[in-house]
Design an enzyme around this catalytic site. Structure first.
Site, PDB file in Angstrom:
ATOM      1  N   LYS A 112      -1.645   3.785  -6.906  1.00 48.26           N
ATOM      2  CA  LYS A 112      -0.573   2.883  -7.332  1.00 48.26           C
ATOM      3  C   LYS A 112       0.570   3.646  -8.018  1.00 48.26           C
ATOM      4  CE  LYS A 112      -2.847  -0.965  -6.231  1.00 48.26           C
ATOM      5  NZ  LYS A 112      -4.083  -0.409  -5.647  1.00 48.26           N
TER       6      LYS A 112
HETATM    7  C1  LIG Z   1      -4.867  -0.815  -4.677  1.00 46.82           C
HETATM    8  C2  LIG Z   1      -5.914   0.100  -4.211  1.00 46.82           C
HETATM    9  C3  LIG Z   1      -6.393   0.068  -2.893  1.00 46.82           C
HETATM   10  C4  LIG Z   1      -5.921  -0.951  -1.891  1.00 46.82           C
HETATM   11  O1  LIG Z   1      -4.584  -0.759  -1.501  1.00 46.82           O
HETATM   12  P1  LIG Z   1      -3.755  -1.934  -0.842  1.00 46.82           P
HETATM   13  O2  LIG Z   1      -2.386  -1.433  -0.711  1.00 46.82           O
HETATM   14  O3  LIG Z   1      -3.872  -3.104  -1.770  1.00 46.82           O
HETATM   15  O4  LIG Z   1      -4.411  -2.233   0.480  1.00 46.82           O
HETATM   16  C5  LIG Z   1      -7.351   0.993  -2.530  1.00 46.82           C
HETATM   17  N1  LIG Z   1      -7.831   1.886  -3.421  1.00 46.82           N
HETATM   18  C6  LIG Z   1      -7.400   1.941  -4.683  1.00 46.82           C
HETATM   19  C7  LIG Z   1      -7.992   2.934  -5.607  1.00 46.82           C
HETATM   20  C8  LIG Z   1      -6.424   1.067  -5.129  1.00 46.82           C
HETATM   21  O5  LIG Z   1      -5.995   1.130  -6.394  1.00 46.82           O
END
Ligand SMILES: *Cc1c(COP(=O)(O)O)cnc(C)c1O
Length: 494
Positions: A112
């Site tokens: 993120k």
């Molecule tokens: C948010 C997240 C995901 C999923 O990503 P999306 O864009 O919501 O599909 C996978 N792994 C981690 C560690 C995340 O923080």
């Protein structure tokens, strides 16, 4: 070429990027989508010579066409700096024949950070451009990682406040501590007695409440979203796929123009959608492998063309993927419906009313770039252990799902195309699950003991983000039920 943005549901059309970023969600509840997807305007060989920041500029300028070069470069410089623990920003690690694209070198050690370290800067510039003088209030639902990354990004940014809702009991202890210890007078965290979908639905409801928006405007506030539906998050995520391809080329791992596959551990469908955009821009990508955990609603969807959220919500060791309504899928539906907003709005209405919808055979045909797969908890743990024992490389449970699904995909299809696996979190963020995967039950040990053992097992130093929360005081203790979320926001913004 100017790129403007329109709602997937047809109610808001041709707004400039800066306005789409400020609004987050379109007024009709749809998601903003670029009116056309621009093509890469450099050769792959040229990209191979660029660093991360240069790549970011060359990709983002194609989408954020109302930003000046100076504005965009300044946002990029402030985002991708020493907050990241490597100059490469998103390094590739090769293990057992696959390329793990490590997207967890930012300040909260999950992917993120890749978008949320730049979003506050994009928003501040967007607010100036649109002469917004209200305080921007970022309202966010998190399955664990977004909340902390968003707060870290917005903490102390003048003219902004941020309120994060997370499912109490649905996130890892490290994730929770990271959020509850967040500094900054403009940050606020609320645990809700519900799951991520409840949190996300609650936030969506608040956003579509026009009366409430007017009331808040009277108090000097304007709501906006930092969730992965914001195009200010989607666009920065396209960058690292182009960058990864370019690095493979630079390192002689692939030929110029050779197609690669990309496997992404998926929840809200934002990360993999960015990979799809990269492909549509001309990056040589063959298949996009969408990896799910036990909440395999997307796997079922890609198999059958039926999206059905009416099922048990399962808590897993990859909590950021514990999602039954993948918001960003709406954008793929829109493209696959031939940019038909009425059709998209219809499907979304069905989802809201019945809890399911079925796409037409033509739409399903247009999704054949995607392959779905899933990993159970046992399969995931076994893959983390196998990879560790065979190569010494330790991955977190989200990346574990992707790695497992990728290996299953190769076995089933015989497709040997070189593959990038999005590695979305540091194993330190999920040390209990990771240590249990490689050593069996760890009952009775506390989180920080496990973190120390993980350091010994992996040989990778404990990241600063984890060291900090060992001693940091708890600063937030708000809790509410899903139907009190609006009242909670109102009270916080009194
Ligand atoms: C948010 C997240 C995901 C999923 O990503 P999306 O864009 O919501 O599909 C996978 N792994 C981690 C560690 C995340 O923080």
């Amino acid at each position: 070429m100017t790129v403007n943005y329109s709602s997937t549901r047809g109610g808001e059309n041709h707004v400039p990027a800066s306005l789409a970023i400020l609004k987050g969600l379109a007024a009709d509840g749809g998601l903003f989508i670029p009116d056309q997807i621009p093509a890469l305007d450099h050769s792959l060989a040229e990209f191979a010579r660029m660093n991360y920041q240069e790549t970011a500029y060359e990709i983002m300028k194609l989408f954020l066409t109302d930003f000046t070069e100076e504005e965009l470069k300044s946002c990029i410089a402030q985002a991708y700096d020493s907050k990241f623990d490597t100059e490469e920003i998103a390094p590739l690690a090769k293990a057992d024949g696959a390329y793990y694209l490590e997207l967890f070198h930012g300040s909260t050690i999950a992917f993120k950070d890749m978008a949320l370290s730049i979003l506050p800067h994009l928003m501040t510039v967007s607010a100036k451009k649109n002469r917004v003088d209200h305080t921007m209030v970022v309202l966010t639902a998190t399955s664990g990682d977004t909340g902390k990354a968003a707060m870290a990004g917005f903490a102390g940014v003048p003219g902004t406040r941020i309120i994060v809702f997370y499912p109490k009991g649905g996130v890892s202890r490290v994730q929770e501590l990271q959020m509850l210890t967040q500094k900054g007078d403009n940050t606020c965290v609320v645990g809700i007695s519900g799951n991520f979908d409840d949190a996300q639905n609650g936030v969506k409801k608040i956003f579509s409440d026009r009366e409430f928006a007017a009331e808040l405007a009277g108090r000097g506030y304007q709501l906006t979203s930092a969730n992965s539906i914001n195009i200010g998050r989607l666009v920065p995520q396209i960058v690292y796929y182009v960058y990864a391809y370019a690095k493979l080329l630079e390192n002689g791992e692939i030929e110029d123009g050779e197609k690669i596959n990309i496997t992404v551990p998926t929840g809200n469908f934002g990360n993999i959608l960015a990979a799809y955009f990269a492909k549509r821009m001309g990056l040589p990508v063959n298949r996009l492998i969408c990896a799910s955990n036990d909440n395999r609603v997307l796997y079922d969807f890609f198999c059958t063309g039926i999206y059905d959220r009416r099922r048990e919500f399962i808590l897993t060791s990859s909590p950021s993927m514990d999602i039954l309504i993948s918001s960003n899928l709406e954008r793929l539906l829109y493209f696959c419906a031939g940019s038909d907003a009425r059709k998209t709005a219809g499907l979304m209405a069905e989802l809201a009313e019945k809890g399911s919808y079925t796409v037409t055979p033509e739409m399903k045909e247009r999704m054949k770039d995607f392959a779905g797969g899933f990993a159970t908890e046992e399969e995931n743990a076994a893959e983390i252990r196998r990879l560790y024992e065979e190569t010494g490389y330790l991955i977190d449970p989200h990346t574990g799902v992707a790695s497992c699904v990728y290996r299953k995909y190769v076995k089933e299809t015989g497709d040997r195309t070189k593959t990038v696996i999005a590695s979305t979190a540091s194993p330190y963020k999920f040390s209990r699950s990771v240590m249990e995967a490689i050593r069996g039950s760890q009952e009775g040990k506390d989180e920080f003991e496990l973190i120390d053992e993980l350091e010994k097992a992996s040989g990778v130093p404990i990241p600063a983000a984890v060291e900090e929360i060992r001693t940091a005081p708890i600063r937030h203790d708000r809790q509410c039920s899903p139907d009190q979320m609006k009242a909670e926001v109102s009270e916080i913004l009194r």
